[in-house]
Motif scaffolding. Structure first.
Motif, short mmCIF file in Angstrom:
data_model
loop_
_atom_site.label_atom_id
_atom_site.label_comp_id
_atom_site.label_asym_id
_atom_site.label_seq_id
_atom_site.Cartn_x
_atom_site.Cartn_y
_atom_site.Cartn_z
N ILE A 39 10.66 -15.52 -0.85
CA ILE A 39 9.46 -15.42 -0.02
C ILE A 39 8.24 -15.42 -0.94
O ILE A 39 8.17 -14.66 -1.91
CB ILE A 39 9.47 -14.15 0.85
CG1 ILE A 39 10.69 -14.15 1.78
CG2 ILE A 39 8.18 -14.06 1.67
CD1 ILE A 39 10.74 -15.31 2.75
N ALA A 40 7.31 -16.31 -0.66
CA ALA A 40 6.06 -16.38 -1.42
C ALA A 40 4.91 -16.61 -0.45
O ALA A 40 5.12 -16.99 0.71
CB ALA A 40 6.13 -17.51 -2.46
N SER A 41 3.69 -16.41 -0.94
CA SER A 41 2.50 -16.57 -0.08
C SER A 41 1.44 -17.38 -0.82
O SER A 41 0.35 -16.89 -1.10
CB SER A 41 1.94 -15.21 0.31
OG SER A 41 2.92 -14.40 0.91
N GLN A 47 5.95 -17.09 3.42
CA GLN A 47 6.81 -18.15 3.89
C GLN A 47 7.99 -18.32 2.94
O GLN A 47 7.98 -17.86 1.80
CB GLN A 47 6.04 -19.48 4.00
CG GLN A 47 5.51 -20.01 2.69
CD GLN A 47 4.73 -21.31 2.86
OE1 GLN A 47 3.55 -21.36 2.53
NE2 GLN A 47 5.37 -22.36 3.34
N GLN A 48 9.03 -19.00 3.43
CA GLN A 48 10.22 -19.25 2.64
C GLN A 48 9.99 -20.47 1.76
O GLN A 48 9.65 -21.55 2.26
CB GLN A 48 11.40 -19.48 3.58
CG GLN A 48 12.71 -19.77 2.90
CD GLN A 48 13.83 -19.98 3.92
OE1 GLN A 48 14.49 -19.05 4.32
NE2 GLN A 48 14.02 -21.21 4.36
N VAL A 49 10.17 -20.31 0.45
CA VAL A 49 10.05 -21.44 -0.47
C VAL A 49 11.36 -21.56 -1.25
O VAL A 49 12.17 -20.63 -1.29
CB VAL A 49 8.85 -21.29 -1.43
CG1 VAL A 49 7.57 -21.07 -0.66
CG2 VAL A 49 9.08 -20.17 -2.43
N ILE A 50 11.55 -22.72 -1.87
CA ILE A 50 12.75 -22.95 -2.67
C ILE A 50 12.41 -22.72 -4.14
O ILE A 50 11.56 -23.42 -4.71
CB ILE A 50 13.29 -24.37 -2.46
CG1 ILE A 50 13.71 -24.57 -0.99
CG2 ILE A 50 14.48 -24.63 -3.38
CD1 ILE A 50 14.14 -25.99 -0.67
N ALA A 51 13.06 -21.71 -4.71
CA ALA A 51 12.85 -21.39 -6.12
C ALA A 51 14.01 -21.92 -6.94
O ALA A 51 15.12 -22.11 -6.45
CB ALA A 51 12.73 -19.88 -6.30
N VAL A 52 13.75 -22.18 -8.21
CA VAL A 52 14.79 -22.59 -9.16
C VAL A 52 14.83 -21.53 -10.26
O VAL A 52 13.82 -21.28 -10.91
CB VAL A 52 14.50 -23.98 -9.77
CG1 VAL A 52 15.67 -24.43 -10.62
CG2 VAL A 52 14.20 -25.00 -8.67
N ASN A 53 15.99 -20.90 -10.40
CA ASN A 53 16.13 -19.77 -11.32
C ASN A 53 15.10 -18.68 -11.04
O ASN A 53 14.56 -18.05 -11.95
CB ASN A 53 16.04 -20.23 -12.77
CG ASN A 53 17.18 -21.15 -13.17
OD1 ASN A 53 18.08 -21.42 -12.38
ND2 ASN A 53 17.15 -21.66 -14.39
N ASP A 168 -0.08 -31.45 -1.93
CA ASP A 168 -0.44 -30.88 -0.63
C ASP A 168 0.66 -29.93 -0.17
O ASP A 168 1.81 -30.04 -0.56
CB ASP A 168 -0.71 -31.98 0.41
CG ASP A 168 0.47 -32.92 0.61
OD1 ASP A 168 1.46 -32.84 -0.14
OD2 ASP A 168 0.41 -33.76 1.52
N TRP A 169 0.29 -28.98 0.71
CA TRP A 169 1.22 -27.90 1.07
C TRP A 169 1.00 -27.48 2.52
O TRP A 169 -0.13 -27.43 3.00
CB TRP A 169 1.00 -26.70 0.14
CG TRP A 169 2.03 -25.63 0.31
CD1 TRP A 169 1.89 -24.46 0.98
CD2 TRP A 169 3.36 -25.62 -0.22
NE1 TRP A 169 3.04 -23.72 0.92
CE2 TRP A 169 3.97 -24.41 0.18
CE3 TRP A 169 4.09 -26.52 -0.99
CZ2 TRP A 169 5.28 -24.08 -0.17
CZ3 TRP A 169 5.38 -26.20 -1.35
CH2 TRP A 169 5.98 -24.99 -0.93
N TYR A 170 2.12 -27.19 3.18
CA TYR A 170 2.11 -26.69 4.55
C TYR A 170 2.65 -25.26 4.56
O TYR A 170 3.58 -24.94 3.81
CB TYR A 170 2.99 -27.56 5.45
CG TYR A 170 2.48 -28.97 5.66
CD1 TYR A 170 1.75 -29.32 6.79
CD2 TYR A 170 2.73 -29.96 4.71
CE1 TYR A 170 1.28 -30.61 6.98
CE2 TYR A 170 2.27 -31.26 4.89
CZ TYR A 170 1.55 -31.58 6.03
OH TYR A 170 1.09 -32.86 6.21
N THR A 171 2.09 -24.44 5.43
CA THR A 171 2.63 -23.08 5.58
C THR A 171 3.89 -23.09 6.44
O THR A 171 4.58 -22.07 6.53
CB THR A 171 1.58 -22.13 6.18
OG1 THR A 171 1.07 -22.68 7.41
CG2 THR A 171 0.42 -21.92 5.21
#
Length: 591
Positions: A39-41, A47-53, A168-171
């Motif tokens: 979860i990041a903002s 919002q849910q984001v995809i993290a790597v490591n 560009d980014w969507y919430t």
């Protein structure tokens, strides 16, 4: 026995010397990448984001020319995953490409190990997840290929290296975005532009809410930094600039460019550029780093601007005042195109090899095949919103193309992609291009859509020889640059215009041709080019399917249960590999 031991020690020492001399250029590097939700903002909205490591963006993969790269990907997402490596040539091994037409996806909770060599390459690239709009939620990271020490750079060695991701980014996360597309909706205006996964610095209190975390890049006065910029966004072209600083362009996607200064540069979706930036300003305040949208009504899109801070170590205050203006070309459509055409190959610079990159005289090679790929605005096909090339919206076969070839699975695809736009209603299909091995292909990208698009070709770099507005015609070839056109893997195609590329088809396999705009790609605007060597009876020009190949579709019955593994070298764990080789050489020496 003592004599044998002494001889063995001498032999091993000689073997070590032999090994270090003969194999030093072909080292093996290992990476582990774990894909997981966090979860990041970035724009102030959780919002849910995809993290790597655990990182967003993911870690840098930094390798050297000719090294073997082994990347073990662990899929901790709740859906299938593939990781692709745009710009990496992956000689003879589309098995490692990481797109749905060549690989079965990595199921949730599984891992899979990619193995390839970065043969004769340098440059700045990035990796990302290729399925189901996942890049719109993150999962990307930088992939840097550094020169071998024996090859000099065509510029002074920089004092530091900086990676900058813009996009560009969507919430709404990627699942919500693809649900919108599945329901026939447009994605609409993005909610912002991120720089290195963070929202804008509060340069304007009415446009940027308080409390958003922004990116700060720390530098030292008088130093020169290599700044690698990647547009990893969904669909928006961005203008990149650093307040009061010149951007000396030196490389793009594996090719050294003729060096020229820009005050700002348009960077389109999927593109990567490398600049040298000298910190030659006074430090009365910090400086803005800006990524703003292009080819839109700026008054409506004001909130969609990314702003980071360049902070000198001796800075005396925060950045204040308005951000530097974008290019003023509302009534001049040619500005961005002329800027793109000014980016040329540095024909005197060495790349990954001692010989200059420009020694391949592409302008005098006869074209053996030509295709016009026309894109239009998405439309409804069979009740679904779809995007097309030449009226065909790609429908992925259940069995990846190369796997279907290997096991003679019939009717998975057709080698009948039309050379030209066809006058018929658009439809879904599995048509791909039948490429001629060592042929020289011309592809005309005709963009009759309303948005700028980025075109990408996996497994290859191509020469961007021409651009123009209107419809491409036969006499357009007279404007082609046949001497120092830039060689790259992703090019822009302006709305209402065309771009022409040339590519030498010497890399066997099945390679994806697509738009990098995620909405159009998801809706089917792609195809594949299949290149086989008809004279290769011993299969020497293409690597065989790897031992860990995944099976799906008609071959799903062949898939065995997942085995837990960690990153290993191409021939197993690196230390046993070295030990066995040394012992082998030692025995040979004794005998």
């Amino acid at each position: 026995m003592a004599l044998f031991g002494a001889l063995l020690r001498v032999a091993i020492c000689k073997a070590l010397l032999f090994f270090s001399v003969c194999f030093a250029a072909d080292q093996v590097v290992n990476y582990e990448l774990e894909y997981k939700y966090i979860i990041a903002s970035p724009l102030g909205v959780p919002q849910q984001v995809i993290a790597v490591n655990g990182k967003f963006p993911g870690p840098v993969i930094n390798v050297t020319t000719n090294e073997y790269v082994v990347v073990n990907v662990r899929n901790k997402l709740d859906e299938d995953l593939l990781v692709t490596w745009p710009g990496l040539h992956m000689l003879q091994t589309s098995w490692q490409d990481g797109v749905l037409g060549t690989n079965c996806p990595i199921p949730s909770k599984w891992n899979w190990t990619y193995q390839f060599q970065v043969k004769d390459q340098i440059g700045s690239f990035f990796y990302f997840p290729s399925l189901k709009m996942q890049r719109a939620s993150g999962g990307f990271g930088s992939f840097i290929i550094t020169n071998r020490p024996v090859i000099s750079l065509p510029f002074g060695f920089p004092d530091g290296d900086i990676v900058v991701f813009i996009g560009d980014w969507y919430t709404r996360n990627h699942t919500a975005l693809r649900d919108d597309l599945d329901n026939g909706k447009k994605l609409g205006r993005p909610d912002g532009v991120l720089i290195n996964g963070k929202g804008p610095y509060r340069y304007n209190s009415s446009l940027v809410p308080d409390g958003i975390d922004y990116e700060t890049i720390n530098v030292n006065p008088g130093k020169t930094y290599r700044v690698r910029v990647h547009n990893v966004g969904v669909s928006t072209s961005l203008n990149f600039r650093i307040q009061n600083h010149n951007l000396l362009l030196v490389e793009t996607e594996g090719t050294y460019t003729s060096q020229q200064n820009f005050t700002s540069l348009d960077i389109h979706v999927g593109q990567s550029y490398t600049f040298l930036v000298t910190m030659d300003q006074n430090a009365s305040t910090d400086y803005y780093i800006v990524a703003s949208v292009r080819f839109v009504n700026e008054s409506v899109w004001q909130k969609v601007t990314g702003v980071a801070v360049l902070h000198y170590s001796n800075s005396k205050g925060k950045a204040t005042g308005p951000i530097p203006d974008p290019p003023n070309d509302v009534y001049d459509k040619s500005y961005s195109m002329n800027q793109a055409l000014s980016i040329r190959q540095n024909v005197s610079a060495s790349g990954a090899r001692p010989n200059p990159q420009g020694s391949f005289r592409y302008g005098s090679v006869n074209v053996t095949d030509a295709y016009i790929l026309r894109s239009i605005r998405p439309g409804v096909i069979g009740g679904e919103l779809r995007a097309t090339y030449n009226g065909l919206s790609f429908d992925h076969p259940k069995t990846p193309i190369r796997l279907a070839d290997l096991f003679h699975v019939p009717r998975e695809y057709k080698l009948d992609f039309p050379h030209n736009p066809v006058d018929r209603p658009p439809r879904k299909g599995k048509s791909i291009i039948n490429g001629t091995y060592k042929g020289f292909i011309e592809i005309i990208l005709q963009n009759n859509d309303t948005n700028v698009q980025s075109f990408h070709m996996d497994g290859y770099s191509f020469f961007v020889v021409g651009m123009g507005y209107g419809e491409w015609a036969e006499n357009s070839r007279g404007s082609y640059n046949r001497w120092d056109a830039i060689s790259r893997c992703t090019t822009q195609v302006f709305a209402g215009g065309w771009t022409a590329i040339l590519a030498y088809l010497d890399n066997v396999g099945v390679w994806n041709l697509r738009t990098e705009n995620l909405d159009r790609w998801y809706l089917g605007q792609e195809t594949y080019i299949r290149i086989t060597n008809p004279e290769d009876t011993d299969n020497k020009t293409e690597d065989p399917a790897p031992d860990n190949v995944l099976y799906c579709g008609a071959l799903a019955y062949k898939q065995k249960a997942q085995k837990t593994s960690s990153a290993t070298t191409l021939l197993g764990s690196s230390e046993p590999y070295l030990s066995l080789l040394l012992l082998f050489f030692a025995i040979l020496y004794i005998l």
